[in-house]
Design an enzyme around this catalytic site. Structure first.
Site, short mmCIF file in Angstrom:
data_model
loop_
_atom_site.label_atom_id
_atom_site.label_comp_id
_atom_site.label_asym_id
_atom_site.label_seq_id
_atom_site.Cartn_x
_atom_site.Cartn_y
_atom_site.Cartn_z
N TYR A 160 0.85 -1.19 0.00
CA TYR A 160 0.00 0.00 0.00
C TYR A 160 0.89 1.24 0.00
O TYR A 160 1.83 1.34 0.80
CB TYR A 160 -0.86 -0.07 1.26
CG TYR A 160 -1.89 0.99 1.43
CD1 TYR A 160 -2.91 1.17 0.50
CD2 TYR A 160 -1.89 1.79 2.57
CE1 TYR A 160 -3.88 2.13 0.70
CE2 TYR A 160 -2.87 2.75 2.78
CZ TYR A 160 -3.86 2.92 1.83
OH TYR A 160 -4.81 3.87 2.03
N ASP B 273 -0.37 -7.10 6.11
CA ASP B 273 -1.52 -6.24 5.87
C ASP B 273 -2.58 -7.14 5.23
O ASP B 273 -2.49 -7.48 4.05
CB ASP B 273 -1.14 -5.07 4.95
CG ASP B 273 -2.29 -4.09 4.74
OD1 ASP B 273 -3.46 -4.51 4.88
OD2 ASP B 273 -2.02 -2.91 4.43
N LYS C 233 -12.49 -0.53 5.48
CA LYS C 233 -12.91 -1.24 4.27
C LYS C 233 -14.05 -2.21 4.61
O LYS C 233 -15.15 -1.78 4.85
CB LYS C 233 -11.70 -1.93 3.63
CG LYS C 233 -10.47 -1.01 3.52
CD LYS C 233 -10.67 0.15 2.55
CE LYS C 233 -9.62 1.24 2.66
NZ LYS C 233 -8.23 0.82 2.56
C1 LIG Z 1 -7.02 1.42 2.80
C2 LIG Z 1 -5.87 0.56 3.13
C3 LIG Z 1 -5.06 0.82 4.22
C4 LIG Z 1 -5.19 2.05 5.08
O1 LIG Z 1 -6.38 2.13 5.74
P1 LIG Z 1 -7.05 3.54 6.19
O2 LIG Z 1 -8.09 3.08 7.12
O3 LIG Z 1 -7.54 4.17 4.93
O4 LIG Z 1 -5.97 4.34 6.84
C5 LIG Z 1 -4.03 -0.06 4.50
N1 LIG Z 1 -3.82 -1.13 3.72
C6 LIG Z 1 -4.57 -1.40 2.65
C7 LIG Z 1 -4.27 -2.62 1.85
C8 LIG Z 1 -5.62 -0.56 2.31
O5 LIG Z 1 -6.34 -0.81 1.22
#
Ligand SMILES: *Cc1c(COP(=O)(O)O)cnc(C)c1O
Length: 409
Positions: free
Chosen positions: A123, A195, A220
């Site tokens: 990311y 992640d 998400k």
């Molecule tokens: C959106 C996202 C993040 C960060 O999340 P936020 O809540 O927007 O700070 C981290 N990793 C991935 C893979 C993402 O898609």
């Protein structure tokens, strides 16, 4: 009558229904029965009954009243729920965003002089953090090819203390061999941070597959309704203690209102993911048959990169995938995205509504090239789709008319 931990050993749909609904969080003292959802406890100040109770206060244990920065039952219920959903987790820390979770974890695990290895498909804000915050703390980052465990092994040195994996990778969807990379890391005493936002614990039980710490952006899938920012990190006992200590030093806390929204999201998570996965697969299949499309980057689709690893290691999917146009220009891609009527244009995903954004990883990467070796250099203009809960037939119709705009541009 619901009891603490009820449903923990049950199948996923049952666990999603019961997770975090401990009677300690849903029942007022002295009452029986309680309410279904943990109420929103808005509190900075927690009151003690007496000096004796104040002296006995247990600020360093979970689930005890102390002060608002350590949370209250709404946040504890959410942390419990996420821990229950992650096999092998001893606890979960909550952060004000997914990026805050990544920063909180890396600052907990690494110190000045350490080397972090980061997958080249990470990311983008994780990469920015490495070049800014981490570098300023004396932590060096090196990037490696997400698809090459030998490159990872070769990049390790005796100062390497952690690796940040992301599978499938942001935008380009490479699936990593997490069990193999974790085994290589474990042999070298390197902490494995994943992640896991794409799959979450329903699609990829990260700790069981070898990760030490599983990070999610709850903004998400867990939020799921495009109205919440939050992040989490779940870990076994050793790393949970480390994460907790650092999160407290950094002052990380989430609002009880947001925690209640995230808990609400958990209840429908399974159904939403099931529907979004099925729709995404239908759209990916349809796009793969179109003459305008050179590559569909969707590990759930047989024949794509990562499908074999996905089929081996994952227990579910989601609605997020990308595709790449066959040749032409970035202006033609703009025409395609502008023509979409049902897809919003915006930088998030995992909500109930479908979204589309352009994908241009060429300038971001350092260890690998984009387009990848073996592709035509002209096939470089990608689009990432987040598939929501609309009827997939309507979404396909929308893609079809937008492809007509691409052809006409
Ligand atoms: C959106 C996202 C993040 C960060 O999340 P936020 O809540 O927007 O700070 C981290 N990793 C991935 C893979 C993402 O898609």
């Amino acid at each position: 009558m619901a009891k603490a931990g009820q449903g923990k050993d049950k199948r996923t749909a049952t666990r999603l229904t019961n997770a975090g609904r401990d009677p300690r969080w849903t029942t007022a003292p002295g009452t029986a029965g309680g309410v279904v959802n943990p109420p929103v406890w808005r509190a900075s100040t927690h009151l003690y009954e007496s000096m004796a109770a104040l002296r006995e206060g247990r600020p360093n244990e979970d689930g005890h009243f102390y002060y608002g920065r350590r949370g209250a039952p709404t946040q504890w219920a959410l942390a419990d729920a996420l821990t229950e959903l992650e096999p092998g987790a001893a606890g979960t820390m909550l952060y004000p965003s997914g990026v805050a979770a990544i920063a909180g974890v890396l600052l907990a695990v690494l110190k000045s002089g350490d080397v972090l290895l980061m997958t080249d498909n990470a990311y983008e804000p994780s990469r920015t953090m490495a070049r800014g915050l981490l570098r300023n703390c004396g932590i060096e980052t090196r990037w490696f090819d997400p698809l090459d465990p030998a490159a990872f092994a070769a990049a390790c040195c005796d100062r390497t203390k952690a690796v940040l994996l992301e599978s499938p990778g942001s935008l380009t969807m490479e699936v990593q061999d997490v069990p193999a990379l974790s085994a290589l890391a474990r042999d070298r005493g390197i902490a494995v941070i994943l992640d896991n936002t794409w799959a979450g614990p329903l699609g990829f039980p990260a700790l069981e597959r070898g990760a030490d710490i599983s990070i999610m952006s709850l903004s998400k899938h867990i939020g799921g309704h495009a109205d919440l920012m939050m992040g989490s990190a779940s870990a076994g006992p050793r790393w949970y203690t480390v994460l907790r200590r650092t999160a407290q030093q950094l002052g990380h806390v989430v609002s009880p209102d947001d925690a209640a929204l995230a808990l609400r999201g958990i209840r429908t998570l399974g159904l939403r993911l099931e529907r979004e996965t099925a729709s995404a697969l239908a759209l990916a299949q349809w796009l793969a048959g179109r003459p305008e499309v050179s590559e569909v980057l969707c590990p759930m689709l047989p024949g794509t990169q990562g499908h074999a690893l996905w089929a081996r290691d994952f227990t579910g999917g989601c609605g997020l995938f990308s595709f790449v146009f066959k040749g032409r220009t970035s202006a033609a891609r703009d025409a395609f995205i502008d023509a979409l009527e049902l897809f919003g244009m915006g930088f998030s995903w995992g909500g109930f509504e479908s979204l589309a954004i352009p994908v241009d990883p060429a300038t971001i990467r350092t260890a690998t090239r984009w387009p990848p070796v073996g592709w035509s250099d002209a096939d470089r203009f990608g689009v990432r789709l987040s598939i929501g809960l609309e009827d997939p037939g309507d979404l396909i119709d929308d893609l079809e008319q937008a492809l007509a705009a691409w052809n006409a541009a």
